[in-house]
Scaffold this motif. Structure first.
Motif, short mmCIF file in Angstrom:
data_model
loop_
_atom_site.label_atom_id
_atom_site.label_comp_id
_atom_site.label_asym_id
_atom_site.label_seq_id
_atom_site.Cartn_x
_atom_site.Cartn_y
_atom_site.Cartn_z
N VAL A 58 14.84 19.34 4.15
CA VAL A 58 14.21 19.26 2.83
C VAL A 58 15.28 18.95 1.81
CG1 VAL A 58 12.23 20.75 3.33
CG2 VAL A 58 14.41 21.78 2.68
N PRO A 59 14.89 18.43 0.61
CA PRO A 59 15.89 18.11 -0.42
C PRO A 59 16.37 19.36 -1.16
CG PRO A 59 13.71 17.57 -1.20
CD PRO A 59 13.55 18.00 0.23
N GLN A 60 17.01 20.26 -0.43
CA GLN A 60 17.52 21.50 -1.02
C GLN A 60 18.65 22.01 -0.15
OE1 GLN A 60 13.84 23.59 -0.73
NE2 GLN A 60 14.40 24.65 1.16
N ASN A 61 19.38 22.99 -0.66
CA ASN A 61 20.44 23.63 0.11
C ASN A 61 20.27 25.14 0.06
OD1 ASN A 61 21.15 24.13 -2.52
ND2 ASN A 61 22.92 22.76 -2.52
N LEU A 62 21.24 25.85 0.58
CA LEU A 62 21.10 27.31 0.70
C LEU A 62 20.93 27.99 -0.65
CD1 LEU A 62 21.13 29.77 2.58
CD2 LEU A 62 23.63 29.82 2.36
N PRO A 63 21.71 27.66 -1.70
CA PRO A 63 21.52 28.37 -2.98
C PRO A 63 20.17 28.12 -3.63
CG PRO A 63 23.69 27.36 -2.88
CD PRO A 63 22.91 26.83 -1.72
N THR A 64 19.57 26.96 -3.37
CA THR A 64 18.30 26.63 -4.02
C THR A 64 17.11 26.76 -3.09
OG1 THR A 64 18.59 24.28 -3.47
CG2 THR A 64 19.44 25.04 -5.61
N GLY B 43 9.28 4.29 -9.84
CA GLY B 43 8.49 4.56 -8.63
C GLY B 43 9.12 3.97 -7.39
N GLU B 44 9.67 2.76 -7.52
CA GLU B 44 10.31 2.13 -6.37
C GLU B 44 11.57 2.87 -5.97
OE1 GLU B 44 8.98 -2.52 -6.95
OE2 GLU B 44 10.73 -1.77 -8.01
N VAL B 45 12.32 3.36 -6.97
CA VAL B 45 13.52 4.14 -6.66
C VAL B 45 13.15 5.44 -5.95
CG1 VAL B 45 15.48 5.39 -7.67
CG2 VAL B 45 14.83 3.14 -8.56
N ALA B 46 12.09 6.09 -6.44
CA ALA B 46 11.65 7.33 -5.80
C ALA B 46 11.17 7.08 -4.38
CB ALA B 46 10.55 7.97 -6.64
N TYR B 47 10.50 5.94 -4.20
CA TYR B 47 10.01 5.62 -2.86
C TYR B 47 11.17 5.36 -1.89
CZ TYR B 47 8.16 2.75 0.92
OH TYR B 47 7.88 2.23 2.15
N GLU B 48 12.18 4.62 -2.34
CA GLU B 48 13.33 4.36 -1.49
C GLU B 48 14.07 5.65 -1.16
OE1 GLU B 48 14.19 1.64 -0.01
OE2 GLU B 48 12.54 0.48 -0.89
N ASN B 49 14.18 6.55 -2.14
CA ASN B 49 14.86 7.82 -1.88
C ASN B 49 14.06 8.70 -0.91
OD1 ASN B 49 16.95 7.13 -3.60
ND2 ASN B 49 16.01 8.10 -5.39
N SER B 50 12.72 8.55 -0.97
CA SER B 50 11.89 9.39 -0.09
C SER B 50 12.06 8.99 1.38
CB SER B 50 10.42 9.28 -0.50
OG SER B 50 9.94 7.95 -0.28
N LYS B 51 12.49 7.74 1.63
CA LYS B 51 12.68 7.30 3.01
C LYS B 51 13.97 7.82 3.62
CE LYS B 51 12.31 2.89 2.33
NZ LYS B 51 12.22 1.44 2.65
N LEU C 40 0.82 -1.21 0.00
CA LEU C 40 0.00 0.00 0.00
C LEU C 40 0.85 1.26 0.00
CD1 LEU C 40 -2.81 1.34 0.26
CD2 LEU C 40 -2.55 1.14 2.75
N LYS C 41 1.93 1.26 0.76
CA LYS C 41 2.76 2.45 0.89
C LYS C 41 3.39 2.85 -0.44
CE LYS C 41 6.35 4.40 3.86
NZ LYS C 41 7.28 4.15 4.99
N LYS C 42 3.68 1.85 -1.28
CA LYS C 42 4.32 2.14 -2.56
C LYS C 42 3.32 2.56 -3.63
CE LYS C 42 8.00 -1.24 -1.74
NZ LYS C 42 8.69 -2.45 -2.27
N LYS C 43 2.04 2.30 -3.38
CA LYS C 43 1.04 2.54 -4.42
C LYS C 43 0.30 3.87 -4.25
CE LYS C 43 1.98 -1.50 -6.05
NZ LYS C 43 2.73 -1.64 -7.32
#
Length: 835
Positions: free
Chosen positions: A815-821, A794-802, A458-461
């Motif tokens: 968050v997935p950002q740094n100072l310049p962005t 989708g599975e790669v994105a899910y693993e990266n989100s964890k 369910l979590k992946k879908k």
């Protein structure tokens, strides 16, 4: 080349180096020797005739370039310690490396055989040793023995007393039949094998490590000759002088030889997944220290190597023969196998106990494949059900070479042939091959999918926002796990939930709704024991249980031995539970007779559940209409209508007890006590014994175990009484000498032969002509861990989100950002620029 020096010692060293250099470039070696022998006194060293003689011989070797650099440096440091400086070592070595063609070869690689013998004799002449053995034990020429085995046994005992090892060597035969002469030599006899190395020819090939060869040309040996016309043998030749120092008796190879009991210990340890290294540690702990365990770890490893070597390609034929022997010997034992072009493809087996368990508890079964249990990566498939103690039990097992529909179909057909009836409900995961096979073979069974495997996806879908929505997760879980919800109600609520959260067009939810009758509990409410298992966690637990006894490097024979031990463990647990249930004395929580009856009928596990329901009724009186059931005069319940039946099915246990007690029923009617939950469901006639392929082996094992038990019992009795302990030890030694008097040892064999393997494993090794079934190739199945499936985007994105993001220094959030962005910083900078 000239070497300069400043003092007397350095001048002498320089002169030596200069003469060696001169000889290396065509000078006379006698001139070098004369210079060294006739030189005057040297500071810090006294001259002697023996020193001069050794120096002369050694310089000859240097000048003729007959010695490699490594050996030269060792001998130089040994002979001239504190005499020549390190500078001279380097100068002499440099001279040899500049002119010699033998830099990194063998010591005698460029010598003739006569020169090799001369060097060996000169090097080992001071190590001539003669064993210190009593005269009456020393063999002599003409000594006669009744057989060759007795002759070899005598000489091995002589060698053991004399502190050296021996080995079997050359033998001559009469017409390739009777042995005419047999040579037994010192273990350090013979010459080292010369090695060749071609760097161009070994590119990409792993070179073997250098081994420590013990052969130094020792001439000690004995030759036994057959006495013509008789089975006797006599000593033809005997040489007892060694050219090397003798060893300690504890370091001899014979002291490291393993007894049969020690080999049996290693094999028995392997059945519990204890390897050679750990078995050696365990043996040392049991013996009280490593000094009491003569064999080394490498000897333990070599035993396993020898056993695997003896079995080898005969593994498949041997396992089939073993299982056929069991089927012929044991009552009601079933074994089926299938071959594809003489290669073992599938196996299925079940003994009498497993058939009995299926007959009593086989209404709901589950099975799942497990991997890495044997070296061929054949898939192991145990069939599991729940017994009267609510414990998982095995009702059959199989091995498959691949996970195809055909293989699973064959396995299920073998299961059906063995047990004779289909299960009511079959629980599996979402494997497509298993699903198709179940539909093809079990036509009258209901196939149920594991809810845990489905809910795990369910979590992946769905999106992260929706998954973190607590309201959605609670409502969805309540919807799919509710066993009392009718199918039509479920369908309506499912549609409303999908519409509310905009999931109507999600493909996964569409697919799950299409197969809703395969996993939603409400669609199985009319099947008895449908709530017994909803997930395959018991199958996963059973697979883990078997994996604690087996390992990926097992041969099929080793795997079957591990399986037998695991089944013994499982049945021993059942026996303990049966005994505990029959002997249990429970504390009653109510004065009701129905509770006392339940304690006598049900197993402990079921009784505690029933007792809890009865206690809840007493504590909280439930008011239920009594007109649902009508009690007749004989104390049996009579159902009123079809509607009443549906109501009763929905009622839980405490409501049923409420009705019975309000109607004055003191005991549960027999018709409502299921046999599968009773204490006496399994007959006492069944024995929980280990499976052996031969009745003689069973008798021998029993005698050996009884002997061990008697010995340990005697030792426990006399352990604290030193006087009686000494007497016990003396009697043991007398008994040992009595049995050793007519015992012929196995001889000087270093490897475990087929006869010993047969005894250790309880099998019979077939001859090559009898091998019709061959081992399968190493398989690459889904769970073997060889090939990994490429994950989707989708599975790669899910693993990266964890993954936890780092802290942004702009906004202070992870968050997935740094100072310049950082959007906040960029927005602030833009507004400042506009202003």
């Amino acid at each position: 080349m000239v070497f300069r020096s400043s003092n007397k010692l350095e001048a002498f060293e320089s002169a030596v180096a200069e003469m060696i250099w001169k000889a290396a470039n065509g000078g006379d070696d006698l001139e070098v020797a004369e210079f060294l022998l006739c030189s005057g006194d040297v500071p810090g060293r006294k001259r002697s005739f023996r020193f001069d003689q050794q120096l002369y011989v050694f310089i000859q070797l240097i000048v003729k370039f007959r010695i490699c650099v490594s050996v030269f440096y060792f001998v130089l440091s040994f002979r001239f310690d504190h005499f020549l400086s390190d500078i001279l070592y380097v100068e002499i070595i440099w001279c040899i490396m500049s002119n010699s063609s033998v830099i990194d070869g063998d010591l005698y690689s460029s010598m003739s055989e006569s020169e090799e013998e001369d060097v060996e004799n000169s090097f080992f002449e001071e190590h001539v040793c003669k064993p210190d053995v009593p005269v009456q034990l020393i063999p002599f020429k003409g000594l006669i023995f009744k057989s060759l085995k007795l002759a070899i046994k005598m000489y091995s005992e002589y060698a053991e007393i004399g502190d050296f090892d021996v080995r079997l060597s050359t033998k001559l035969r009469f017409d390739n039949k009777i042995i005419k002469k047999k040579h037994v030599i010192c273990n350090r006899g013979g010459k080292q094998k010369k090695k060749s190395c071609d760097t161009l020819g070994t590119s990409g090939v792993r070179r073997k490590g250098n081994s420590n060869s013990r052969a130094i040309g020792c001439q000690e040996k004995i030759i036994f000759e057959s006495v013509y016309g008789t089975p006797d043998y006599k000593v033809f030749q005997f040489a007892e002088v060694h050219n090397h120092p003798l060893e300690k008796r504890s370091d001899l190879k014979k002291a490291r030889q393993m007894s049969y009991s020690e080999k049996d210990f290693i094999v028995c340890a392997s059945t519990s997944k204890i390897g050679p290294t750990m078995a050696h540690k365990l043996r040392a702990s049991l013996r009280g220290g490593y000094e009491f365990v003569k064999p080394k770890v490498v000897d333990y490893k070599n035993l396993r190597r020898d056993i695997n070597s003896v079995i080898g390609y005969k593994d498949a034929q041997m396992i089939v023969n073993t299982m056929n022997d069991r089927r012929a010997y044991y009552t009601n034992y079933s074994f089926e196998f299938n071959c594809q072009e003489d290669v073992l493809d599938c196996m299925f087996w079940a003994d009498e106990m497993e058939k009995t368990y299926y007959a009593e508890f086989g209404d709901v079964i589950l099975f799942d494949a497990t991997f890495r249990t044997n070296k061929y990566r054949m898939v192991f498939v145990p069939f599991t059900t729940i017994d009267h103690h609510k414990k998982s039990v095995t009702v059959g097992s199989g091995l498959l070479s691949n996970e195809s529909i055909e293989s699973y179909s064959w396995l299920l057909k073998a299961f059906l042939k063995t047990h004779g009836k289909e299960p009511t409900l079959v629980l599996t995961d979402q494997d497509a091959a298993i699903k198709q096979a179940v539909e093809n073979v079990f036509r009258n069974s209901k196939h149920r999918l594991c809810m845990w495997h489905i809910m795990k996806k369910l979590k992946k879908k769905i999106s992260d926002d929706l998954f973190t929505n607590i309201d959605f997760r609670k409502r969805f879980s309540k919807l799919v796990w509710d066993i009392s919800m009718k199918p039509d109600v479920f369908e309506v609520k499912w549609g409303l939930l999908m519409k509310e959260f905009n999931l109507e067009d999600t493909r996964w939810f569409k697919d799950m709704f299409t197969i809703r009758d395969s996993w939603i509990p409400g669609y199985f409410s009319d099947i008895p024991m449908c709530g017994l298992m909803k997930v395959t966690s018991r199958s996963e637990s059973m697979n883990s249980f078997f994996n604690t006894y087996s390992e990926s490097g097992n041969l099929l024979l080793n795997f079957m031995m591990n399986y037998d031990i695991a089944i013994q463990k499982q049945r021993n647990t059942q026996r303990e539970l049966d005994t505990a249930s029959k002997k249990a004395s429970y504390k009653m929580q109510t004065p009701r007779e129905i509770e006392l009856q339940a304690s006598k009928v049900y197993t402990s596990t079921l009784f505690f559940e029933v007792q809890k329901e009865i206690y809840i009724y007493i504590k909280h009186v439930f008011y239920v209409r009594t007109h649902i059931l009508v009690l007749n005069m004989v104390g049996k319940f009579t159902l009123c209508s079809t509607t009443t039946v549906k109501v009763i099915l929905k009622m839980n246990l405490r409501h049923a007890f409420t009705i019975m007690m309000r109607c004055g029923v003191k005991e549960i009617p027999e018709r409502y006590i299921l046999k599968r939950w009773r204490k006496d469901v399994i007959s006492r006639n069944y024995r929980f014994s280990s499976v052996q392929s031969d009745s003689g082996d069973c008798e021998n094992v029993k005698l050996v175990n009884d002997s061990y038990y008697s010995f340990e019992s005697c030792l426990d009795i006399v352990r604290d009484d030193k006087k009686r302990l000494v007497l016990f030890a003396e009697k043991q030694q007398m008994l040992l000498k009595e049995f050793e008097s007519d015992y012929i040892s196995p001889g000087l064999k270093s490897k475990t032969d087929g006869e010993v393997v047969c005894k250790l494993l309880g099998v019979t090794i077939p001859i090559p002509e009898e091998i019709n079934i061959h081992v399968p190739e190493v398989q690459s199945n889904k769970g073997s861990g060889i090939k990994k499936r490429i994950p989707s985007a989708g599975e790669v994105a899910y693993e990266n989100s964890k993954k936890e993001h780092r802290m942004c220094s702009g906004c202070g959030k992870r968050v997935p950002q740094n100072l310049p962005t950082c959007p906040e910083r960029v927005g602030a900078a833009k507004s400042a620029k506009d202003s």
